[in-house]
Design an enzyme around this catalytic site. Structure first.
Site, PDB file in Angstrom:
ATOM      1  N   LYS A  11       0.856  -1.208   0.000  1.00 49.91           N
ATOM      2  CA  LYS A  11       0.000   0.000   0.000  1.00 49.91           C
ATOM      3  C   LYS A  11       0.888   1.253   0.000  1.00 49.91           C
ATOM      4  CE  LYS A  11      -3.620  -2.756   1.981  1.00 49.91           C
ATOM      5  NZ  LYS A  11      -4.833  -2.868   2.768  1.00 49.91           N
ATOM      6  N   GLU A 168     -11.065 -10.478  -1.046  1.00 44.36           N
ATOM      7  CA  GLU A 168     -10.737  -9.646   0.114  1.00 44.36           C
ATOM      8  C   GLU A 168     -12.012  -8.989   0.636  1.00 44.36           C
ATOM      9  OE1 GLU A 168      -6.296  -8.444  -0.037  1.00 44.36           O
ATOM     10  OE2 GLU A 168      -7.440  -6.888  -1.008  1.00 44.36           O
TER      11      GLU A 168
END
Ligand SMILES: O=C(CO)COP(=O)(O)O
Length: 252
Positions: A11, A168
């Site tokens: 990320k 997810e």
């Protein structure tokens, strides 16, 4: 045999010094430990070329966290499939829930990105999953079915075999809350059945489906032992070698 994969999505974390340090640690880990799964990372795009230099023998797969749905042109801030191919990247994450939430990405965008990635020989890691509201309303099976069909069902059988799917559930990302191994397995089997219904069981059995959402060293083994779970897409626990290596070792 389906490929088994542990992938780290970094990320928007780490400055260049810290990123380099973790990559060097990962290389040394990989060179000194036999692993029973492929190891991939998706660092910020600024560090992709550095990653390719460090993993010069492709010890670790290098992925971007996103790529453009356009081939080239006036799209400020974006990176293209062609650019990724030109640095010999392994692939790209596509449709991560944070891209959907903060950047309005939809499954139609994902569909175009996946096509472009495959055309350039990149592995698309297509992310999907329901929100908390959708799960509470009992819509999770339908939501994931719809996402999978819109994003993937224009692909040929040969193409879909090259896609990696990462389920997810949005409510499990970064929250410390994990889908139970049974909840995850149920959706993974569901996704495989949806693919089997269109492309046949043989094709569906070749598609790797990863689980993502608060995978940690202490729950990885149980999650990865489910029959339709082929590995994990790891966020927070991919930022330290100590945790990430334990998750990789959950396959041993
Ligand atoms: O979003 C994720 C990986 O892409 C999961 O993040 P966490 O592992 O931090 O929950």
């Amino acid at each position: 045999m389906r490929r088994k994969i542990v992938a780290g999505n970094w990320k928007m974390n780490k400055n260049v010094i810290d990123a380099q340090q973790l990559m060097v640690q990962l290389l040394s880990y990989k060179n000194n430990n036999a692993t029973n799964c492929e190891v991939w990372i998706a660092p910020p795009s600024l560090y992709l070329m550095m990653a390719k230099d460090i993993f010069e023998k492709d010890e670790i797969g290098v992925f971007s966290q996103d790529m453009s749905e356009h081939e080239s042109g006036a799209y400020t801030g974006e990176i293209s499939a062609d650019m990724l191919e030109s640095i010999d990247a392994t692939g790209s994450l596509i449709g991560h829930s944070e891209r959907r939430q903060y950047h309005g990405e939809t499954d139609s965008h994902c569909n175009r990105k996946i096509k472009l990635a495959l055309d350039k020989g990149l592995i698309p890691v297509y992310c999907n999953g329901e929100t908390l509201e959708q799960r509470k309303a009992g819509q999770h099976f339908e939501v994931v079915k719809n996402q999978t069909e819109v994003a993937l069902f224009t692909l040929s059988a040969e193409e879909i075999k090259k896609v990696v799917i990462a389920y997810e559930p949005v409510w499990a990302i970064g929250t410390g809350e994990t889908a139970s191994p049974e909840q995850a397995q149920e959706i993974h089997a569901h996704i495989r059945n949806i693919i089997a219904a269109k492309y046949g069981q043989e094709v569906a059995d070749e598609v790797s489906i990863l689980y993502g959402g608060s995978v940690k060293p202490d729950n990885a083994k149980e999650i990865f032992s489910q029959p339709d779970i082929d590995g994990g897409l790891i966020g927070g626990a991919a930022l330290k070698l100590e945790d990430f290596s334990k998750i990789i070792e959950a396959f041993n």
